[in-house]
Design an enzyme around this catalytic site. Structure first.
Site, PDB file in Angstrom:
ATOM      1  CG  PHE A   1      -2.367   0.086   0.866  1.00  0.00           C
ATOM      2  CD1 PHE A   1      -3.027  -1.015   0.389  1.00  0.00           C
ATOM      3  CD2 PHE A   1      -3.067   1.273   0.982  1.00  0.00           C
ATOM      4  CE1 PHE A   1      -4.371  -0.952   0.051  1.00  0.00           C
ATOM      5  CE2 PHE A   1      -4.394   1.348   0.646  1.00  0.00           C
ATOM      6  CZ  PHE A   1      -5.055   0.226   0.173  1.00  0.00           C
TER       7      PHE A   1
ATOM      8  CD  GLN B   1      -5.370  10.541   2.712  1.00  0.00           C
ATOM      9  OE1 GLN B   1      -6.149   9.656   3.020  1.00  0.00           O
ATOM     10  NE2 GLN B   1      -4.083  10.457   2.967  1.00  0.00           N
TER      11      GLN B   1
ATOM     12  CG  HIS C   1      -8.063   7.955  -2.497  1.00  0.00           C
ATOM     13  ND1 HIS C   1      -7.743   7.455  -3.732  1.00  0.00           N
ATOM     14  CD2 HIS C   1      -7.840   6.948  -1.625  1.00  0.00           C
ATOM     15  CE1 HIS C   1      -7.361   6.194  -3.605  1.00  0.00           C
ATOM     16  NE2 HIS C   1      -7.411   5.855  -2.330  1.00  0.00           N
TER      17      HIS C   1
ATOM     18  CG  LEU D   1     -11.680   4.747  -2.950  1.00  0.00           C
ATOM     19  CD1 LEU D   1     -10.854   6.001  -2.930  1.00  0.00           C
ATOM     20  CD2 LEU D   1     -11.540   3.992  -1.657  1.00  0.00           C
TER      21      LEU D   1
ATOM     22  CD  GLU E   1      -2.776   4.154  -1.414  1.00  0.00           C
ATOM     23  OE1 GLU E   1      -3.549   5.008  -0.959  1.00  0.00           O
ATOM     24  OE2 GLU E   1      -1.613   4.016  -1.032  1.00  0.00           O
TER      25      GLU E   1
ATOM     26  NE  ARG F   1      -4.758   6.637   0.284  1.00  0.00           N
ATOM     27  CZ  ARG F   1      -5.656   6.043   1.039  1.00  0.00           C
ATOM     28  NH1 ARG F   1      -6.325   6.735   1.933  1.00  0.00           N
ATOM     29  NH2 ARG F   1      -5.894   4.770   0.903  1.00  0.00           N
TER      30      ARG F   1
ATOM     31  CG  HIS G   1     -10.103   9.106   0.834  1.00  0.00           C
ATOM     32  ND1 HIS G   1     -11.049   8.199   0.410  1.00  0.00           N
ATOM     33  CD2 HIS G   1      -9.219   8.387   1.558  1.00  0.00           C
ATOM     34  CE1 HIS G   1     -10.734   7.002   0.853  1.00  0.00           C
ATOM     35  NE2 HIS G   1      -9.637   7.085   1.560  1.00  0.00           N
TER      36      HIS G   1
ATOM     37  NE  ARG H   1      -6.801   7.781   6.011  1.00  0.00           N
ATOM     38  CZ  ARG H   1      -7.233   6.733   5.299  1.00  0.00           C
ATOM     39  NH1 ARG H   1      -6.912   5.522   5.650  1.00  0.00           N
ATOM     40  NH2 ARG H   1      -8.003   6.901   4.242  1.00  0.00           N
TER      41      ARG H   1
HETATM   42  C1  LIG Z   1     -14.390   5.334   0.052  1.00  0.00           C
HETATM   43  C2  LIG Z   1     -13.503   5.191   1.239  1.00  0.00           C
HETATM   44  C3  LIG Z   1     -12.581   4.154   1.292  1.00  0.00           C
HETATM   45  C4  LIG Z   1     -11.762   3.988   2.375  1.00  0.00           C
HETATM   46  N1  LIG Z   1     -10.847   2.971   2.355  1.00  0.00           N
HETATM   47  C5  LIG Z   1     -10.051   2.796   3.428  1.00  0.00           C
HETATM   48  C6  LIG Z   1      -9.107   1.748   3.427  1.00  0.00           C
HETATM   49  O1  LIG Z   1      -8.974   1.005   2.478  1.00  0.00           O
HETATM   50  N2  LIG Z   1      -8.330   1.575   4.488  1.00  0.00           N
HETATM   51  C7  LIG Z   1      -8.446   2.379   5.569  1.00  0.00           C
HETATM   52  O2  LIG Z   1      -7.729   2.169   6.525  1.00  0.00           O
HETATM   53  N3  LIG Z   1      -9.335   3.380   5.593  1.00  0.00           N
HETATM   54  C8  LIG Z   1     -10.136   3.621   4.544  1.00  0.00           C
HETATM   55  N4  LIG Z   1     -11.032   4.673   4.549  1.00  0.00           N
HETATM   56  C9  LIG Z   1     -11.201   5.468   5.733  1.00  0.00           C
HETATM   57  C10 LIG Z   1     -12.060   4.740   6.730  1.00  0.00           C
HETATM   58  O3  LIG Z   1     -13.071   4.047   6.078  1.00  0.00           O
HETATM   59  C11 LIG Z   1     -12.729   5.677   7.691  1.00  0.00           C
HETATM   60  O4  LIG Z   1     -11.820   6.530   8.232  1.00  0.00           O
HETATM   61  C12 LIG Z   1     -13.360   4.898   8.819  1.00  0.00           C
HETATM   62  O5  LIG Z   1     -14.238   3.948   8.313  1.00  0.00           O
HETATM   63  C13 LIG Z   1     -14.099   5.792   9.756  1.00  0.00           C
HETATM   64  O6  LIG Z   1     -14.817   4.997  10.689  1.00  0.00           O
HETATM   65  P1  LIG Z   1     -15.546   5.598  11.921  1.00  0.00           P
HETATM   66  O7  LIG Z   1     -15.959   4.456  12.740  1.00  0.00           O
HETATM   67  O8  LIG Z   1     -14.667   6.593  12.557  1.00  0.00           O
HETATM   68  O9  LIG Z   1     -16.779   6.395  11.387  1.00  0.00           O
HETATM   69  P2  LIG Z   1     -17.937   6.047  10.347  1.00  0.00           P
HETATM   70  O10 LIG Z   1     -17.828   4.694   9.806  1.00  0.00           O
HETATM   71  O11 LIG Z   1     -18.004   7.163   9.402  1.00  0.00           O
HETATM   72  O12 LIG Z   1     -19.216   6.012  11.237  1.00  0.00           O
HETATM   73  C14 LIG Z   1     -19.848   7.149  11.681  1.00  0.00           C
HETATM   74  C15 LIG Z   1     -21.023   6.739  12.497  1.00  0.00           C
HETATM   75  O13 LIG Z   1     -21.507   7.837  13.213  1.00  0.00           O
HETATM   76  C16 LIG Z   1     -22.873   7.980  13.045  1.00  0.00           C
HETATM   77  N5  LIG Z   1     -23.215   9.382  13.166  1.00  0.00           N
HETATM   78  C17 LIG Z   1     -22.688  10.409  12.475  1.00  0.00           C
HETATM   79  N6  LIG Z   1     -23.259  11.545  12.849  1.00  0.00           N
HETATM   80  C18 LIG Z   1     -24.162  11.243  13.795  1.00  0.00           C
HETATM   81  C19 LIG Z   1     -25.073  11.999  14.570  1.00  0.00           C
HETATM   82  N7  LIG Z   1     -25.193  13.307  14.456  1.00  0.00           N
HETATM   83  N8  LIG Z   1     -25.862  11.348  15.434  1.00  0.00           N
HETATM   84  C20 LIG Z   1     -25.775  10.014  15.578  1.00  0.00           C
HETATM   85  N9  LIG Z   1     -24.930   9.278  14.887  1.00  0.00           N
HETATM   86  C21 LIG Z   1     -24.133   9.866  14.002  1.00  0.00           C
HETATM   87  C22 LIG Z   1     -23.144   7.411  11.700  1.00  0.00           C
HETATM   88  O14 LIG Z   1     -24.445   6.960  11.623  1.00  0.00           O
HETATM   89  C23 LIG Z   1     -22.172   6.254  11.651  1.00  0.00           C
HETATM   90  O15 LIG Z   1     -22.743   5.141  12.254  1.00  0.00           O
HETATM   91  C24 LIG Z   1     -11.845   4.869   3.455  1.00  0.00           C
HETATM   92  C25 LIG Z   1     -12.740   5.907   3.402  1.00  0.00           C
HETATM   93  C26 LIG Z   1     -13.535   6.119   2.290  1.00  0.00           C
HETATM   94  C27 LIG Z   1     -14.377   7.333   2.190  1.00  0.00           C
END
Ligand SMILES: Cc1cc2nc3c(=O)[nH]c(=O)nc-3n(C[C@H](O)[C@H](O)[C@H](O)COP(=O)(O)OP(=O)(O)OC[C@H]3O[C@@H](n4cnc5c(N)ncnc54)[C@H](O)[C@@H]3O)c2cc1C
Ligand code: FES
Lengths: 278, 143, 571
Positions: free
Chosen positions: C120, C234, C236, C246, C249, C280, C349, C384
């Protein structure tokens, strides 16, 4: 291209019964149904209720019936529907909350009933040392079913799902996914619920769950395999599998990689914070 | 969903109606209900204390050519229900529905795939041939 | 209005939130009463979108080491990462990955049945565990499924958190709208974990889900918690044109090429050693440079692009390891990557910044933690590395879950929630916002904001652009006061939820613009054309933005450096 969206509307707090409202919009070649609906929501009628999130067909929020067939709105291109009037309705067999949004709590509760997690007796399960081994054939045996996004399209398409106690296609597919997982040891614990009249025997193989599945999960396949498995178990023909063992330490290094070394440290612990200025 | 794979452009298209098996499910239900009720009526009638005169009149009633269509529908239902039922028994024991595999977009399901369709068509064709034979018989009798 | 009681409330059901809930249940042996509040259905959180993989040192025998992962991460962060946090993070990761495996995730495997890892960007060793190109999805569903083991967790699905209840620097609970009934509820709790994910929907060309609107950051910010390093967004390198979906990568990790109009692998000019697998920020800037200098492909709508070619990888590999991106390109663009290159351009991203926390994920408020993308520990610094963020969610989910459990168990009684602030919040949402009868369509303001951010606070930034953006955002905020809320019904009112989200987005956009304007250097993802050099003398420090009604107030804290002093960053 101009198309008419005929959308199911129902707000239980003020409408007595559901009605259809029409919106005429212009779409491009690649516009998805979700994009079109969001355009309607954001520009023409803010009050339209839709459930959506990822817009790439992986979160499973945007299931609805499009011209009668359950589909993911974000996965469907309007122009490919080859029709000028597009009928948008909520998924069937779920209670409607508002407009296109339905209540999934029944489905999720059933999902919990089949114990969708790895069941094992060993203490390794919660005190990990190294991975359990999993051979390619064991992997491909369940991969397909593990791709389920629980969008509920199968539940909506199934002609038997109007029976609310039926476990339903995706739940049963998950049951198959877990009992066939080479690492799992919980077949007996799940047996009764799968074998019940509302379990896999309620399925009569109409196959439409597999037809509408946006991820290629093929729930019908999983359910028939469940029936087979239960039949062979009852006939005493089922091979009992033992849960996969933990991988032995890696002694033979097969990959030769040209790995650089990290540079030597330039700060040492006792020197901590010395570089920080404020 | 199906996809036309050409070298340059791959295009996905979407189903306009449900699959054949789902229609077969409704046919199976309808014929099933019909046959079961037929069966019950049948048992019911034969369980009555029937005197000779009544029996004779029933016999003439069913011997009457106007009742032939009724029998024909009965035969048709049995054929379809039986053929489709055979397919269901086979598939539910795990035959002809394929094996789990790596899904490849557009993810054609193997449980309602080629093998299953072939079996469906073979069994239904046999049923239809038998129905046609039966139809010939009935027509012969009517004449 | 109802006041619900729980020991621990977790806001967000993404990877971080679910992992924290499991840890809390496991650590307390099912005794702790846990609530998960999420505005989507629990397993629809944005984390399902993650594609590429999750990093972790599993193969020490083959030459990987903790130090190497640390070094990669720190160098990738352009030396803005806090090195003690990185050290902790890297060391806790391997057991998290194996734990997930034990819970049933289908990591892609080697032929001998062990977990496989792929290369990666920015990592010197192929250390990204992956499940095809649907890693986040696989992780989310594994965690969600595992959570079903525990009966002490109650999930409040489709509850939208509107504010944090904090008194005397102590966490008391939250208020949330139950979307199904449209009622406001207060949840009072001994401890809380915010895990609401990123804020990327502020940008218009983005890989994010529609629901990632930065609510967590904005709510915490308004409650007085500082936001750290928000200027680092960031981009992407490979978002599918024109949808922004997306293209992982991992496609480059498996060996894909980036090609410009002339069919040249242009990365050789920008990162001769790592080529396409440079971090990135570097690849994104390279692509944008190609496009600006006219070597990209033109599109009438301005979304000029370059090509990502994976056709030489062969059908087998694509079908097995990159199946979803093949699906996306066929479905959305009518292009089959087995035969044709994919059109891509950089897309917003990841939000490196977030709620200010210490090394263990604790916020300055007692009893409140933040985990996942919403927090800024900071492990990712100014940029990141791919696969480090799902990793962060796992590690910090566990850490905060455990810490919050310990804290909640040590608190004997619930303290009272401030009733007047609950009533004030109810009044604000249902009387003020719901009652708005102005002339503006809020969603148009959102569209304008997103386009503005893309144009003026994008990959390349200048002082004049940023100033203009800040002014424009103020303007939009003023217009936002005059919106109209059409849907007055209480049931599942997505109109008002949308409006509350836009309010949050506006606040965050302002913080991003101000922080970026103040940082007069280029570091990682923050690139100032007018200050193209990194300036360690003045700017080796984290930005903290505090809420004031007039706009963000900025402050700075030092970076914790315990291993390596900054050196020139070359790939
Ligand atoms: C397309 C894409 C691909 C990615 N690929 C990778 C990868 O290959 N490898 C990697 O390491 N990272 C990757 N990332 C980054 C990674 O996916 C995210 O950083 C990570 O999933 C974030 O997880 P989280 O649990 O912090 O939040 P999230 O999964 O975003 O969850 C947020 C939660 O909060 C809740 N929420 C939000 N606001 C409120 C509110 N006001 N009230 C109540 N609930 C709320 C939502 O409902 C949700 O359940 C990628 C990101 C994207 C966009
Ligand atoms: S919006 Fe996620 S599946 Fe359609």
């Amino acid at each position: 291209m101009e198309v008419v969206f005929k959308i199911h509307r129902f707000d239980p707090s003020k409408d007595v019964s559901p009605y259809y409202k029409q919106y005429k919009i212009t779409i491009d070649k690649g516009t998805t149904v979700l994009e079109a609906l969001l355009y309607i929501k954001e520009r023409l009628d803010n009050s339209l209720a839709i459930r959506y999130s990822c817009r790439m067909g992986i979160c499973g929020s945007c299931g609805m019936r499009i011209n009668g067939i359950p589909m993911l709105a974000c996965k469907t291109q309007v122009s490919m529907l080859k029709s000028n009037i597009i009928l948008i309705e909520p998924l069937s067999n779920n209670p409607i909350i508002k407009d296109l949004v339905t209540n999934f709590s029944n489905l999720f509760a059933k999902h919990k009933m089949i114990k969708p997690y790895i069941i094992r007796k060993d203490s390794e399960l919660d005190n990990p040392t190294r991975e359990y081994l999993q051979k390619p054939n064991e992997f491909f045996n369940i991969l397909q079913f593990a791709l389920c996004i629980k969008c509920g399209l199968c539940w909506s398409a199934c002609p038997i799902s109007s029976d609310n106690r039926y476990l339903g296609p995706f739940v049963l597919a998950q049951a198959y996914r877990y009992i066939s997982d080479s690492r799992d040891d919980g077949y007996n614990e799940r047996f009764d619920i799968i074998d019940s009249p509302h379990g896999c025997w309620r399925c009569h193989f109409a196959g439409s769950c597999s037809q509408v599945c946006p991820r290629g999960v093929d729930p019908a396949l999983a359910i028939q395999l469940l029936k087979k498995s239960i039949t062979t178990t009852k006939l005493g023909l089922k091979k009992i599998k033992t849960a996969a063992p933990v991988a032995p330490p890696l002694t033979e290094v097969t990959r030769k990689l040209d790995v650089p070394q990290p540079p030597p440290r330039t700060v040492f612990k006792n020197q901590r914070d010395s570089t920080n200025e404020r | 969903m199906s996809i036309t794979e050409t070298k340059k452009h791959a295009v996905a298209s979407y189903p306009k109606r449900y699959n054949l098996e789902r229609y077969m499910f409704f046919i199976q239900r309808a014929t099933g209900i019909f046959l079961v009720s037929y069966f019950y009526i049948h048992i019911f009638i034969y369980n009555q204390r029937i005197d000779a005169a009544l029996w004779a009149s029933i016999k003439t009633a069913f011997g009457n050519p106007t009742m032939y269509p009724m029998s024909f529908i009965f035969v048709t239902a049995i054929m379809i229900h039986g053929a489709n039922g055979l397919r269901l028994i086979l598939t539910q024991l795990g035959f002809f529905i394929g094996k789990p595999k790596l899904p490849v977009y557009p993810y054609p399901p193997s449980s309602i795939g080629k093998a299953e369709r072939v079996i469906l068509f073979i069994l239904i064709s046999v049923a239809i041939i038998l129905i046609i034979v039966a139809l010939g018989e009935f027509l012969f009798f009517i004449r | 209005m109802e006041i619900i009681k729980h020991d621990l409330v977790i806001i967000g059901s993404g990877l971080a939130g679910l992992r924290a809930a499991i840890e809390a249940s496991r650590f307390s042996k099912g005794k702790l009463d846990v609530a998960i509040v999420t505005k989507t259905q629990a397993l629809r959180a944005h984390s399902v979108c993650a594609e590429g993989g999750t990093a972790g040192v599993l193969r020490v025998e083959e030459g990987d080491s903790f130090e190497l992962h640390e070094w990669d991460t720190i160098k990738g962060s352009d030396f803005l990462a806090d090195q003690d946090a990185v050290e902790l993070f890297v060391r806790l990761l391997p057991s998290e990955l194996i734990q997930l495996e034990h819970w049933g995730i289908l990591w892609s495997r080697r032929a001998d049945g062990r977990v496989d890892q792929r290369p990666f960007g920015g990592h010197s060793f192929p250390r990204a565990c992956y499940a095809g190109d649907y890693t986040g999805f696989a992780e989310m569903h594994t965690l969600y499924d595992t959570l079903q083991k525990y009966d002490n967790v109650k999930i409040y699905e489709e509850w939208f958190m509107t504010s944090l209840l904090i008194e005397e620097n102590k966490f008391k609970g939250i208020t949330a709208i139950e979307m199904k009934s449209g009622n406001m509820h207060a949840i009072k709790a001994k401890a809380g974990i915010i895990a609401t994910g990123g804020a990327g929907r502020i940008y218009s060309f983005t890989t994010y889900s529609h629901t990632t609107t930065g609510d967590g950051q904005a709510v915490a910010y308004r409650a007085g918690i500082p936001l750290k390093d928000m200027e680092f967004i960031q981009f992407h390198p490979t978002g599918l044109v024109p949808s922004g979906v997306l293209i992982t990568e991992g496609a480059r990790g498996e060996g894909g090429y980036l090609l410009n109009k002339e069919g040249e692998r242009f990365m050789k000019r920008y990162a001769p050693k790592l080529m396409e697998l440079a971090p990135r920020d570097i690849v994104s800037r390279s692509i944008m440079t190609e496009i600006i200098e006219g070597r990209g492909f033109k599109r009438p709508d301005g979304l000029d692009y370059v090509h990502l070619d994976i056709s030489h990888l062969g059908r087998e590999k694509i079908l097995e390891r990159l199946m979803s991106i093949r699906e996306y390109s066929i479905r959305l663009n009518g292009i089959d990557p087995i035969y044709e290159p994919i059109p891509v351009r950089p897309a917003a991203h990841y939000t490196m910044g977030g709620i200010h926390t210490d090394t263990y994920g604790a916020t300055p408020i007692q009893g409140l933690w933040a985990a996942g993308e919403v927090a800024c520990v900071s492990i990712h610094g100014a940029n990141r590395l791919g696969t480090n963020s799902t990793a962060e969610c796992l590690v910090y989910g566990t850490l905060t879950g455990r810490a919050a459990t310990q804290y909640a168990l040590s608190q004997s009684s619930y303290s009272n929630v401030p009733l007047d602030s609950i009533q004030m919040e109810e009044k604000r949402v249902f009387d003020e916002v719901l009652g708005k009868e102005g002339g503006e369509n809020p969603f148009e303001i959102k569209e304008e904001l997103r386009n503005l951010m893309d144009k003026k606070v994008g990959i390349f930034r200048t002082e004049s652009d940023l100033k203009e953006a800040a002014k424009e955002i103020r303007n939009l905020k003023k217009r936002f006061k005059n919106i109209k809320v059409v849907d007055k019904s209480r049931v599942y009112n997505t109109n008002i939820i949308g409006v509350l989200e836009i309010e949050n987005m506006l606040d965050l956009a302002e913080v991003i613009a101000y922080s970026a304007l103040a940082r007069t250097e280029s570091r990682g993802a923050h690139y100032r054309i007018d200050y193209p050099q990194r300036d360690d003398k003045n700017w080796l420090k984290h930005t903290l933005a505090y809420y004031t009604p007039e706009g963000p107030k900025l402050d700075y804290i030092p970076v914790r450096i315990i291993k390596w002093l900054p050196v020139e960053r070359k790939y």
